[in-house]
Design a protein around this motif. Sequence first.
Motif, PDB file in Angstrom:
ATOM      1  N   VAL A 141       0.866  -1.169   0.000  1.00  0.00           N
ATOM      2  CA  VAL A 141       0.000   0.000   0.000  1.00  0.00           C
ATOM      3  C   VAL A 141       0.907   1.225   0.000  1.00  0.00           C
ATOM      4  CG1 VAL A 141      -0.219   0.082   2.533  1.00  0.00           C
ATOM      5  CG2 VAL A 141      -1.955   1.183   1.090  1.00  0.00           C
ATOM      6  N   GLY A 142       0.559   2.217  -0.829  1.00  0.00           N
ATOM      7  CA  GLY A 142       1.400   3.401  -0.898  1.00  0.00           C
ATOM      8  C   GLY A 142       0.960   4.353  -1.980  1.00  0.00           C
ATOM      9  N   THR A 143       1.801   5.294  -2.275  1.00  0.00           N
ATOM     10  CA  THR A 143       1.509   6.343  -3.250  1.00  0.00           C
ATOM     11  C   THR A 143       1.705   5.827  -4.674  1.00  0.00           C
ATOM     12  OG1 THR A 143       3.791   7.109  -3.247  1.00  0.00           O
ATOM     13  CG2 THR A 143       2.296   8.073  -1.595  1.00  0.00           C
ATOM     14  N   GLU A 144       1.254   6.638  -5.636  1.00  0.00           N
ATOM     15  CA  GLU A 144       1.498   6.313  -7.041  1.00  0.00           C
ATOM     16  C   GLU A 144       2.990   6.169  -7.301  1.00  0.00           C
ATOM     17  OE1 GLU A 144      -0.351   8.818  -9.930  1.00  0.00           O
ATOM     18  OE2 GLU A 144      -2.265   8.899  -8.865  1.00  0.00           O
ATOM     19  N   GLN A 145       3.777   7.056  -6.704  1.00  0.00           N
ATOM     20  CA  GLN A 145       5.215   7.023  -6.926  1.00  0.00           C
ATOM     21  C   GLN A 145       5.825   5.722  -6.412  1.00  0.00           C
ATOM     22  OE1 GLN A 145       6.916   9.072  -8.739  1.00  0.00           O
ATOM     23  NE2 GLN A 145       8.850   7.981  -8.384  1.00  0.00           N
ATOM     24  N   ALA A 146       5.361   5.259  -5.261  1.00  0.00           N
ATOM     25  CA  ALA A 146       5.866   3.992  -4.717  1.00  0.00           C
ATOM     26  C   ALA A 146       5.509   2.838  -5.643  1.00  0.00           C
ATOM     27  CB  ALA A 146       5.295   3.757  -3.324  1.00  0.00           C
ATOM     28  N   PHE A 147       4.288   2.875  -6.200  1.00  0.00           N
ATOM     29  CA  PHE A 147       3.888   1.845  -7.158  1.00  0.00           C
ATOM     30  C   PHE A 147       4.795   1.867  -8.379  1.00  0.00           C
ATOM     31  CE2 PHE A 147       1.540   1.735 -11.230  1.00  0.00           C
ATOM     32  CZ  PHE A 147       1.483   0.353 -11.387  1.00  0.00           C
ATOM     33  N   VAL A 148       5.019   3.047  -8.936  1.00  0.00           N
ATOM     34  CA  VAL A 148       5.853   3.174 -10.131  1.00  0.00           C
ATOM     35  C   VAL A 148       7.247   2.619  -9.874  1.00  0.00           C
ATOM     36  CG1 VAL A 148       6.951   4.820 -11.711  1.00  0.00           C
ATOM     37  CG2 VAL A 148       4.541   5.123 -11.051  1.00  0.00           C
ATOM     38  N   GLN A 149       7.795   2.901  -8.713  1.00  0.00           N
ATOM     39  CA  GLN A 149       9.145   2.449  -8.388  1.00  0.00           C
ATOM     40  C   GLN A 149       9.236   0.927  -8.219  1.00  0.00           C
ATOM     41  OE1 GLN A 149      10.095   4.757  -4.906  1.00  0.00           O
ATOM     42  NE2 GLN A 149      10.653   6.586  -6.090  1.00  0.00           N
ATOM     43  N   TRP A 162      -5.678   1.471 -10.710  1.00  0.00           N
ATOM     44  CA  TRP A 162      -5.019   2.018 -11.903  1.00  0.00           C
ATOM     45  C   TRP A 162      -5.883   3.107 -12.526  1.00  0.00           C
ATOM     46  CZ3 TRP A 162      -0.732   2.701 -14.535  1.00  0.00           C
ATOM     47  CH2 TRP A 162      -0.808   3.086 -15.869  1.00  0.00           C
ATOM     48  N   ALA A 163      -7.180   2.858 -12.630  1.00  0.00           N
ATOM     49  CA  ALA A 163      -8.087   3.835 -13.241  1.00  0.00           C
ATOM     50  C   ALA A 163      -8.097   5.145 -12.471  1.00  0.00           C
ATOM     51  CB  ALA A 163      -9.504   3.259 -13.321  1.00  0.00           C
ATOM     52  N   ALA A 164      -7.872   5.082 -11.142  1.00  0.00           N
ATOM     53  CA  ALA A 164      -7.938   6.286 -10.310  1.00  0.00           C
ATOM     54  C   ALA A 164      -6.649   7.097 -10.338  1.00  0.00           C
ATOM     55  CB  ALA A 164      -8.262   5.893  -8.870  1.00  0.00           C
ATOM     56  N   MET A 165      -5.605   6.557 -10.923  1.00  0.00           N
ATOM     57  CA  MET A 165      -4.336   7.283 -10.935  1.00  0.00           C
ATOM     58  C   MET A 165      -4.379   8.473 -11.900  1.00  0.00           C
ATOM     59  SD  MET A 165      -1.315   4.462 -10.731  1.00  0.00           S
ATOM     60  CE  MET A 165      -1.127   3.419  -9.294  1.00  0.00           C
ATOM     61  N   ALA A 166      -3.450   9.384 -11.705  1.00  0.00           N
ATOM     62  CA  ALA A 166      -3.392  10.599 -12.525  1.00  0.00           C
ATOM     63  C   ALA A 166      -3.108  10.256 -13.983  1.00  0.00           C
ATOM     64  CB  ALA A 166      -2.306  11.530 -11.988  1.00  0.00           C
ATOM     65  N   PRO A 167      -3.747  10.965 -14.925  1.00  0.00           N
ATOM     66  CA  PRO A 167      -3.505  10.710 -16.354  1.00  0.00           C
ATOM     67  C   PRO A 167      -2.041  10.804 -16.744  1.00  0.00           C
ATOM     68  CG  PRO A 167      -5.421  12.131 -16.057  1.00  0.00           C
ATOM     69  CD  PRO A 167      -4.786  11.983 -14.713  1.00  0.00           C
ATOM     70  N   GLU A 168      -1.308  11.712 -16.093  1.00  0.00           N
ATOM     71  CA  GLU A 168       0.111  11.842 -16.440  1.00  0.00           C
ATOM     72  C   GLU A 168       0.911  10.592 -16.054  1.00  0.00           C
ATOM     73  OE1 GLU A 168      -0.742  14.748 -12.951  1.00  0.00           O
ATOM     74  OE2 GLU A 168      -1.716  14.067 -14.802  1.00  0.00           O
TER      75      GLU A 168
END
Length: 259
Positions: A141-149, A162-168
């Motif tokens: 569990v974590g931020t978008e950035q943690a997921f990306v990493q 995934w759908a709720a994440m920022a378009p960028e």
Amino acid sequence: MKILAIETATTWQSVAILDEHGVLAQHGEEAGGAHGALLLPTIDRLLAQSRVKLRELSGLICSAGPGSFTGIRVGLATGLGLRAATGLPLVLVPTLEAMAWNVDSTMPVCPLLPSRRGEVYWAIFRRGVDGSIERVLGEQVGTEQAFVQSLHEPTVVCGAGWAAMAPETHDRLTKAGMVTVGSEQLFSPSAVSVARVGMSRLQRGEVAGEVVAPLYVQRAEADIQYERSGGLSPVARRQIRVERKTAERLARGRKRSRV
């Protein structure tokens, strides 16, 4: 083998009755915060629709989370109550694993669900040569950035997280070739996929013991405060209610059969 499967880890509630040949009955609906009012009537309706009696089931399978704290508590407590009243074995299936089971890909699969405070739950799986689902990265569990990493190779993603994440974030990962987005039908957890994962575990005897805990990943503040108060947990309270209602229903059925 006939089983009852319950999926309540998100606002989308799903219930199914299956045997080894396929789905006998299923129903999904947007439950919001009304899982407690909707779940038992849905189970009763599907049992009647499939013409299956509780005593004819071989087991119960519940999604264990992570996801909505309220939804997980209601689903798990219902399964525990039914187990106590019927003696049926109970199997718990991690929600993200059941979602990954639906994806047929040689690439790693990463289901995501929304968490609180704009964060997400995720885990990464890979399908084995025998068709089994192998965990590459456990529930996080974590931020978008943690997921990306956490992504280290091209991965199939799916789920409302995934759908709720920022378009960028979507654009950056897709342009870099790091993600392939699964079909929309894979974005909601399903009792059918929970059942498919759980049935093989049931056949292997991998059933829940006496002490059962939801897979929250992070704990609900309400649960922490309630434990400090020394009272029964929300899961325990609902388990007792379901157990009582189911026992009464079974007793009525036995009485009618003797008449």
